[in-house]
Design an enzyme around this catalytic site. Structure first.
Site, PDB file in Angstrom:
ATOM      1  N   GLU A 163       4.634  -5.646   7.017  1.00 28.97           N
ATOM      2  CA  GLU A 163       3.890  -4.630   7.781  1.00 28.97           C
ATOM      3  C   GLU A 163       4.451  -4.424   9.185  1.00 28.97           C
ATOM      4  O   GLU A 163       4.360  -3.329   9.742  1.00 28.97           O
ATOM      5  CB  GLU A 163       2.404  -5.006   7.866  1.00 28.97           C
ATOM      6  CG  GLU A 163       1.600  -4.684   6.617  1.00 28.97           C
ATOM      7  CD  GLU A 163       1.676  -5.737   5.532  1.00 28.97           C
ATOM      8  OE1 GLU A 163       2.540  -6.636   5.608  1.00 28.97           O
ATOM      9  OE2 GLU A 163       0.866  -5.659   4.592  1.00 28.97           O
ATOM     10  N   GLU A 166      -0.891  -9.049  -0.829  1.00 30.22           N
ATOM     11  CA  GLU A 166      -2.300  -9.324  -0.500  1.00 30.22           C
ATOM     12  C   GLU A 166      -3.164  -9.282  -1.765  1.00 30.22           C
ATOM     13  O   GLU A 166      -4.071 -10.091  -1.928  1.00 30.22           O
ATOM     14  CB  GLU A 166      -2.793  -8.329   0.550  1.00 30.22           C
ATOM     15  CG  GLU A 166      -2.107  -8.561   1.908  1.00 30.22           C
ATOM     16  CD  GLU A 166      -2.511  -7.551   2.955  1.00 30.22           C
ATOM     17  OE1 GLU A 166      -2.187  -6.354   2.771  1.00 30.22           O
ATOM     18  OE2 GLU A 166      -3.163  -7.933   3.947  1.00 30.22           O
ATOM     19  N   GLY A 206       0.464  -4.897   0.920  1.00 30.54           N
ATOM     20  CA  GLY A 206      -0.773  -4.876   0.141  1.00 30.54           C
ATOM     21  C   GLY A 206      -0.595  -5.448  -1.262  1.00 30.54           C
ATOM     22  O   GLY A 206      -1.547  -5.977  -1.848  1.00 30.54           O
ATOM     23  N   ALA A 250       0.871  -1.170   0.000  1.00 30.61           N
ATOM     24  CA  ALA A 250       0.000   0.000   0.000  1.00 30.61           C
ATOM     25  C   ALA A 250       0.914   1.228   0.000  1.00 30.61           C
ATOM     26  O   ALA A 250       2.076   1.140   0.409  1.00 30.61           O
ATOM     27  CB  ALA A 250      -0.873  -0.022   1.242  1.00 30.61           C
TER      28      ALA A 250
END
Ligand code: DAK
Length: 252
Positions: free
Chosen positions: A134, A114, A111, A65
């Site tokens: 993370e 993911e 992300g 992200a």
């Protein structure tokens, strides 16, 4: 769409995350564009057989992200529930009725991994690197990563990768079952295309139900017998069985 390039040929939609300078980090616009495509946008493409998602450039699929977007959000009194938003968008991908393949052509981190894990199949190029780092940021994966990684590679390996913020290379990802194949870029695309084109010759309802049964089952055994019974009475199955008996290819 501007952060995601869409190309459509031979019944395949190619979605390319296009922020190469930021290693294709997933910003809000990318999430919005993914949502728009998988919710309704795909309907623009007649006869869609499947989707291939990849990253622009040769360095990253998506390096997570967009960390640069976090800070202002963290300072808001009522920050939006970004984790839920991401989860919901990735559910749209995982529950898509046509095969979605991630072509992991570099870093797939946070992300980005993911996203790749919400696809039905992953094919990696040799330079791919996978991780959920993370914990480096004092966070946990928020878009389904804790659950999907454990389900794909097992709890112990997933735990080690997350709590050490480690990265694994393409060969290890293949060994762990996170990537189905490791292939040079051109062969990787050809492999993904072949999987989708082969599946497009099979019963479309049966293909959709296989995806649903694997990724979003009602309850494993109940939905299997329900779908089996429905398919058994369908035109699709009648044609498939007739074609076999008549020694011809089915015309679905
Ligand atoms: N976000 C924003 N920019 C990124 C980025 C990212 N995730 N990853 C890389 N970039 C940018 C770099 O800042 C750099 O930009 P400039 O400095 O040139 O402007 C450019 O991409 C090139 O990166 P590097 O110079 O760092 O390239 P290297 O080859 O040296 O290193 C790397 C590559 C992938 C090892 C390194 O870039 C890296 O460690 N990137 C960060 C990986 C990472 O930690 N990803 C995030 C995982 S956490 C949340 C919900 C969910 C999440 C967060 C919050 N809320 C509900 C608030 C999820 C978070 C994650 O995904």
């Amino acid at each position: 769409m501007s952060n995601i390039l869409i190309d459509y040929k031979n019944q395949i939609a190619y979605l390319t995350i296009n922020r190469p300078k930021a290693l294709n980090a997933l910003n809000k616009d990318i999430f919005d564009e993914l949502k728009a495509f998988f919710k309704e946008g795909y309907q623009e493409y007649d006869d869609l057989a499947g989707v291939i998602i990849t990253g622009s450039g040769d360095k990253a699929f998506a390096a997570g992200a967009d960390i640069k977007e976090f800070l202002p959000l963290m300072e808001q009194d009522n920050p939006p529930n970004l984790s839920k938003r991401g989860q919901d968008i990735f559910f749209l991908i995982e529950r898509f009725h046509k095969p979605v393949i991630a072509l992991v052509n570099g870093f797939a981190l946070g992300g980005g991994l993911e996203l790749a894990m919400s696809c039905h199949i992953r094919i990696a190029t040799p330079n791919a690197k996978f991780g959920l780092p993370e914990t480096n940021l004092g966070l946990i994966p928020g878009y389904g990563g804790t659950i999907r990684l454990a389900s794909l590679i097992g709890k112990a390996r997933a735990t080690e990768l997350m709590i050490t913020a480690g990265m694994i290379d393409a060969a290890t990802a293949e060994k762990f079952g996170l990537a189905s194949y490791v292939l040079e870029a051109e062969e990787a695309i050809a492999k993904a295309e072949k999987i989708i084109s082969t599946s497009s010759t099979k019963g479309p309802t049966a293909v959709a139900k296989c995806l649903e049964q694997v990724f979003h089952p009602k309850s494993d055994y109940i939905s299997e017998h329900e779908y089996f019974t429905v398919l058994l009475q369908s035109e699709e199955c009648r044609e498939g069985v007739s074609a076999f008996l008549e020694k011809r290819k089915p015309n679905f």
